[in-house]
Design a protein around this motif. Structure first.
Motif, PDB file in Angstrom:
ATOM      1  N   LEU A   1       2.846  13.179  -0.691  1.00 39.19           N
ATOM      2  CA  LEU A   1       3.983  13.079   0.219  1.00 39.19           C
ATOM      3  C   LEU A   1       5.216  12.525  -0.500  1.00 39.19           C
ATOM      4  O   LEU A   1       6.330  13.043  -0.333  1.00 39.19           O
ATOM      5  CB  LEU A   1       3.618  12.184   1.405  1.00 39.19           C
ATOM      6  CG  LEU A   1       4.651  12.066   2.528  1.00 39.19           C
ATOM      7  CD1 LEU A   1       4.949  13.425   3.126  1.00 39.19           C
ATOM      8  CD2 LEU A   1       4.143  11.117   3.613  1.00 39.19           C
ATOM      9  N   GLY A   2       5.036  11.496  -1.311  1.00 41.43           N
ATOM     10  CA  GLY A   2       6.157  10.917  -2.049  1.00 41.43           C
ATOM     11  C   GLY A   2       6.755  11.897  -3.043  1.00 41.43           C
ATOM     12  O   GLY A   2       7.983  11.979  -3.181  1.00 41.43           O
ATOM     13  N   ALA A   3       5.898  12.648  -3.746  1.00 33.13           N
ATOM     14  CA  ALA A   3       6.405  13.643  -4.695  1.00 33.13           C
ATOM     15  C   ALA A   3       7.239  14.691  -3.975  1.00 33.13           C
ATOM     16  O   ALA A   3       8.295  15.111  -4.457  1.00 33.13           O
ATOM     17  CB  ALA A   3       5.245  14.295  -5.437  1.00 33.13           C
ATOM     18  N   GLY A   4       6.776  15.123  -2.812  1.00 35.49           N
ATOM     19  CA  GLY A   4       7.523  16.113  -2.051  1.00 35.49           C
ATOM     20  C   GLY A   4       8.866  15.589  -1.581  1.00 35.49           C
ATOM     21  O   GLY A   4       9.889  16.284  -1.672  1.00 35.49           O
TER      22      GLY A   4
ATOM     23  N   MET B   1      10.060   8.258  -6.793  1.00 38.52           N
ATOM     24  CA  MET B   1      10.967   7.874  -7.872  1.00 38.52           C
ATOM     25  C   MET B   1      10.797   8.776  -9.090  1.00 38.52           C
ATOM     26  O   MET B   1      11.775   9.280  -9.656  1.00 38.52           O
ATOM     27  CB  MET B   1      10.720   6.420  -8.275  1.00 38.52           C
ATOM     28  CG  MET B   1      11.203   5.387  -7.288  1.00 38.52           C
ATOM     29  SD  MET B   1      10.880   3.710  -7.882  1.00 38.52           S
ATOM     30  CE  MET B   1      11.806   3.707  -9.412  1.00 38.52           C
ATOM     31  N   VAL B   2       9.557   8.997  -9.494  1.00 34.88           N
ATOM     32  CA  VAL B   2       9.293   9.798 -10.688  1.00 34.88           C
ATOM     33  C   VAL B   2       9.807  11.225 -10.513  1.00 34.88           C
ATOM     34  O   VAL B   2      10.489  11.774 -11.399  1.00 34.88           O
ATOM     35  CB  VAL B   2       7.784   9.803 -11.018  1.00 34.88           C
ATOM     36  CG1 VAL B   2       7.469  10.843 -12.088  1.00 34.88           C
ATOM     37  CG2 VAL B   2       7.329   8.427 -11.478  1.00 34.88           C
TER      38      VAL B   2
ATOM     39  N   LEU C   1       0.807  -1.215   0.000  1.00 42.59           N
ATOM     40  CA  LEU C   1       0.000   0.000   0.000  1.00 42.59           C
ATOM     41  C   LEU C   1       0.843   1.268   0.000  1.00 42.59           C
ATOM     42  O   LEU C   1       0.336   2.359  -0.269  1.00 42.59           O
ATOM     43  CB  LEU C   1      -0.941   0.007   1.221  1.00 42.59           C
ATOM     44  CG  LEU C   1      -2.103  -0.982   1.177  1.00 42.59           C
ATOM     45  CD1 LEU C   1      -2.853  -0.995   2.507  1.00 42.59           C
ATOM     46  CD2 LEU C   1      -3.058  -0.636   0.036  1.00 42.59           C
ATOM     47  N   LEU C   2       2.134   1.134   0.312  1.00 38.45           N
ATOM     48  CA  LEU C   2       3.039   2.290   0.266  1.00 38.45           C
ATOM     49  C   LEU C   2       3.591   2.522  -1.133  1.00 38.45           C
ATOM     50  O   LEU C   2       4.355   3.473  -1.344  1.00 38.45           O
ATOM     51  CB  LEU C   2       4.199   2.088   1.248  1.00 38.45           C
ATOM     52  CG  LEU C   2       3.840   2.044   2.735  1.00 38.45           C
ATOM     53  CD1 LEU C   2       5.068   1.700   3.561  1.00 38.45           C
ATOM     54  CD2 LEU C   2       3.251   3.368   3.195  1.00 38.45           C
ATOM     55  N   MET C   3       3.209   1.680  -2.091  1.00 39.56           N
ATOM     56  CA  MET C   3       3.718   1.806  -3.450  1.00 39.56           C
ATOM     57  C   MET C   3       3.442   3.172  -4.077  1.00 39.56           C
ATOM     58  O   MET C   3       4.304   3.700  -4.788  1.00 39.56           O
ATOM     59  CB  MET C   3       3.133   0.693  -4.323  1.00 39.56           C
ATOM     60  CG  MET C   3       3.687  -0.683  -4.011  1.00 39.56           C
ATOM     61  SD  MET C   3       5.417  -0.868  -4.480  1.00 39.56           S
ATOM     62  CE  MET C   3       5.269  -0.888  -6.257  1.00 39.56           C
ATOM     63  N   PRO C   4       2.257   3.787  -3.896  1.00 38.49           N
ATOM     64  CA  PRO C   4       2.056   5.115  -4.494  1.00 38.49           C
ATOM     65  C   PRO C   4       3.086   6.137  -4.034  1.00 38.49           C
ATOM     66  O   PRO C   4       3.540   6.966  -4.827  1.00 38.49           O
ATOM     67  CB  PRO C   4       0.637   5.493  -4.017  1.00 38.49           C
ATOM     68  CG  PRO C   4      -0.043   4.194  -3.783  1.00 38.49           C
ATOM     69  CD  PRO C   4       1.026   3.282  -3.252  1.00 38.49           C
ATOM     70  N   MET C   5       3.455   6.067  -2.763  1.00 35.52           N
ATOM     71  CA  MET C   5       4.467   6.989  -2.250  1.00 35.52           C
ATOM     72  C   MET C   5       5.814   6.727  -2.918  1.00 35.52           C
ATOM     73  O   MET C   5       6.515   7.657  -3.344  1.00 35.52           O
ATOM     74  CB  MET C   5       4.594   6.838  -0.737  1.00 35.52           C
ATOM     75  CG  MET C   5       5.552   7.821  -0.080  1.00 35.52           C
ATOM     76  SD  MET C   5       5.809   7.459   1.673  1.00 35.52           S
ATOM     77  CE  MET C   5       4.153   7.624   2.300  1.00 35.52           C
TER      78      MET C   5
ATOM     79  N   GLY D   1      15.859  15.529 -11.445  1.00 39.30           N
ATOM     80  CA  GLY D   1      17.282  15.501 -11.761  1.00 39.30           C
ATOM     81  C   GLY D   1      17.545  15.812 -13.217  1.00 39.30           C
ATOM     82  O   GLY D   1      18.453  16.584 -13.552  1.00 39.30           O
ATOM     83  N   LEU D   2      16.751  15.236 -14.113  1.00 37.25           N
ATOM     84  CA  LEU D   2      16.911  15.512 -15.543  1.00 37.25           C
ATOM     85  C   LEU D   2      16.607  16.974 -15.858  1.00 37.25           C
ATOM     86  O   LEU D   2      17.288  17.603 -16.681  1.00 37.25           O
ATOM     87  CB  LEU D   2      15.991  14.589 -16.349  1.00 37.25           C
ATOM     88  CG  LEU D   2      16.348  13.102 -16.331  1.00 37.25           C
ATOM     89  CD1 LEU D   2      15.265  12.283 -17.026  1.00 37.25           C
ATOM     90  CD2 LEU D   2      17.687  12.863 -17.016  1.00 37.25           C
ATOM     91  N   LEU D   3      15.588  17.525 -15.216  1.00 39.60           N
ATOM     92  CA  LEU D   3      15.201  18.920 -15.467  1.00 39.60           C
ATOM     93  C   LEU D   3      16.285  19.886 -14.991  1.00 39.60           C
ATOM     94  O   LEU D   3      16.607  20.870 -15.670  1.00 39.60           O
ATOM     95  CB  LEU D   3      13.878  19.218 -14.769  1.00 39.60           C
ATOM     96  CG  LEU D   3      13.163  20.521 -15.189  1.00 39.60           C
ATOM     97  CD1 LEU D   3      12.876  20.497 -16.686  1.00 39.60           C
ATOM     98  CD2 LEU D   3      11.877  20.684 -14.401  1.00 39.60           C
ATOM     99  N   ILE D   4      16.870  19.603 -13.825  1.00 36.62           N
ATOM    100  CA  ILE D   4      17.952  20.451 -13.323  1.00 36.62           C
ATOM    101  C   ILE D   4      19.149  20.378 -14.268  1.00 36.62           C
ATOM    102  O   ILE D   4      19.776  21.398 -14.586  1.00 36.62           O
ATOM    103  CB  ILE D   4      18.372  20.009 -11.906  1.00 36.62           C
ATOM    104  CG1 ILE D   4      17.258  20.311 -10.903  1.00 36.62           C
ATOM    105  CG2 ILE D   4      19.640  20.733 -11.480  1.00 36.62           C
ATOM    106  CD1 ILE D   4      17.521  19.764  -9.520  1.00 36.62           C
ATOM    107  N   SER D   5      19.463  19.177 -14.736  1.00 32.80           N
ATOM    108  CA  SER D   5      20.595  19.012 -15.648  1.00 32.80           C
ATOM    109  C   SER D   5      20.384  19.787 -16.935  1.00 32.80           C
ATOM    110  O   SER D   5      21.323  20.341 -17.506  1.00 32.80           O
ATOM    111  CB  SER D   5      20.798  17.522 -15.949  1.00 32.80           C
ATOM    112  OG  SER D   5      21.879  17.330 -16.830  1.00 32.80           O
TER     113      SER D   5
END
Length: 544
Positions: free
Chosen positions: A399-402, A346-347, A337-341, A353-357
């Motif tokens: 929460l995961g996105a943050g 991860m995304v 159930l913690l998979m959405p986080m 990281g790619l956007l900053i680069s």
């Protein structure tokens, strides 16, 4: 301002030179000349990813096996120290490993840390009683501290900051994967193999890491090895960190907050910390150079790292309580159930990281990340016994996105704010702050949870006495055997405890937003400045 040999005097060169748009001789030398091809970086990264996963996974993979371990080895009173010994040793060792890497070179120090971790893992698997297991877990933790700071320091030395973010994004994505995958793997090993394989599984993976890193890291600077080690600072660091961890682990549980033990440890923490700061300001090669904190961005990034650790471990440590006791999920399903986080973290970590680069802009990520964490924790604080798993999954995504936005940018900003000679010590200090946030988050939010749960049961009125007396040993299976009225009382108490800890977690996250707002957008070394951050017309900084 002039430079001498590529280093500015007074302020930290990366920020001052970057902000002025000057040309500093050392800026290029920090990133050029190591000769790593993209293929070599990818091969090295595969070993570093395994190392980071080992360090993060190990503490979580053991949790499902603990009931079986206690049943076989005995020593229930030492159960908490199986986790505490590991966390304490890794926290103490982190800044020390970072400084050793600065002095003696990354490759030999990192490989040594991996070796100690594997040696500790093998000993843990061979433990014959709980005393041995606790001691060998501490050995594991000593190595794990070197794995975490070593990975980030090696990336910091191999790759310029402008390109570094996309690689660090991969590393930060490993953290939530390990936090969630650990209990699932540990449960499978315990059910289908033997609990000892929860430790032995590290050996083949660690061997791959040793081989890959020894072969691919040969181009990294070797270090002089002639500097004197700050033994006094190391001892003082160990003393005050150990005392602080014991205060947060024992306070309100094993000992009352006002007990002589807790008061004495608190005094020792303060005295040890003050002495540590004094020593670090006087020795030639401090284990944690205070000069890195003179950079505003470094200090602010450390604050963001602390908040991210506090929120991440606090949330993931206590959500399963609500999922299992209130929502009726099994132990395995609560991990799923913690998979959405995990997916959201991860995304955002990889995408950020790619956007900053690509753009060079990063300030918005810690600001948006800490804001999302505050909103996510605030929404969790509104849950009640009727909250569905679907709705709580939405909260987890926020929460995961943050967390994905906060974790990797805090390390990137910290590394971009220090000189190359302090890469290990600076990365160690940043990682140390995140670890301290994690430790304090678990212990303080745990105290809030258990205290609120106990008060809720106490105020539930007649009929709750039997539930309150067995609350400390309540399991989801035992709860299902109680009368429905008693189940409802306990579920409400769990909900009260969860909402209380998330409320305080949201308050801490708001502080993180305020900290992130003061971070300055400084061009990343190794790439062109973003369009919005064109160099000012001030005179260029030249080397003499």
């Amino acid at each position: 301002m002039t430079t001498n040999g590529g280093s500015t005097s007074g302020e930290v060169p990366p920020e001052s030179a970057g902000a002025k748009g000057g040309t500093v001789a050392s800026a290029g030398s920090e990133t050029a000349g190591l000769g790593f091809s993209h293929r070599q970086i990818l091969i090295t990264m595969s070993g570093l990813v395994i190392a980071m996963m080992l360090a993060m996974l190990d503490n979580m993979i053991v949790a499902p096996a603990l009931p079986t371990i206690v049943g076989e080895l005995g020593g229930l009173n030492h159960l908490a120290w199986v986790a505490t010994g590991y966390i304490l040793a890794s926290t103490v060792a982190t800044p020390i490993w970072g400084k050793l890497g600065d002095l003696y070179g990354r490759r030999i120090v990192f490989v040594s840390a991996v070796g100690i971790f594997l040696f500790g893992s093998a000993l843990c698997g061979m433990s014959q009683d709980m005393g041995q297991l606790v001691a060998f877990r501490a050995v594991q933790g000593l190595g794990a501290g070197g794995l975490m700071v070593g990975v980030m320091s090696i990336i910091g030395e191999m790759i310029p900051p402008r390109d570094r973010s996309k690689y660090q994004g991969v590393m930060m994505a490993v953290m939530p994967v390990s936090m969630i995958g650990g209990p699932l793997i540990g449960g499978f090993i315990t059910d289908h193999l033997n609990w000892r394989w929860a430790f032995y599984v590290n050996l083949p993976l660690g061997a791959v890491t040793l081989v890959l890193c020894w072969i691919t890291l040969g181009k990294l600077p070797k270090g002089t090895g002639r500097a004197r080690i700050d033994w006094l600072g190391t001892v003082l660091l160990t003393v005050w960190i150990t005392a602080l961890v014991l205060v947060t682990s024992w306070g309100g549980g094993e000992y009352a907050w006002g007990s002589p033990t807790i008061i004495g440890l608190s005094v020792l923490t303060v005295a040890g910390f003050v002495a540590f700061i004094i020593v670090q300001g006087r020795v030639a090669e401090p284990v944690m150079p205070l000069r890195v904190f003179k950079s505003r961005n470094f200090s602010l990034a450390g604050g963001v790292a602390f908040v991210s650790g506090f929120a991440m471990f606090g949330a993931m440590g206590f959500l399963p309580q609500f999922q299992q006791f209130v929502q009726g999920a099994s132990a395995t399903n609560s991990g799923l159930l913690l998979m959405p986080m995990m997916a959201a973290a991860m995304v955002v970590s990889l995408g950020g990281g790619l956007l900053i680069s690509k753009t060079g802009h990063y300030k918005w990520l810690p600001v948006a990340g800490s804001a999302l964490v505050a909103v996510g924790l605030g929404l969790f604080a509104t849950m009640d016994v009727n909250t569905s798993t679907a709705l709580s999954s939405v909260y987890m995504v926020l929460l995961g996105a943050g967390m994905g936005a906060m974790m990797q940018t805090s390390t990137l900003i910290a590394q971009n704010s220090i000189e190359l000679r302090d890469m290990g010590a600076g990365t160690g200090a940043s990682t140390f702050l995140r670890n301290m946030g994690s430790s304090l988050g678990v212990s303080l939010l745990g105290a809030i949870y258990t205290g609120t749960l106990a008060d809720s049961l106490k105020n539930a009125g007649t009929g709750a006495e039997s539930v309150a007396s067995s609350a400390s040993s309540m399991t989801p299976e035992a709860l299902k055997k109680l009368p429905e009225a008693s189940q409802a009382v306990f579920q409400q108490a769990v909900t009260d405890g969860i909402t209380a800890l998330f409320t305080w977690g949201a308050v801490v996250a708001v502080v993180g937003v305020l900290i992130a707002l003061f971070i300055r957008q400084v061009p990343l070394r190794g790439g062109a400045a973003p369009a919005a951050e064109k160099p000012s017309p001030e005179p260029a900084v030249t080397s003499v």
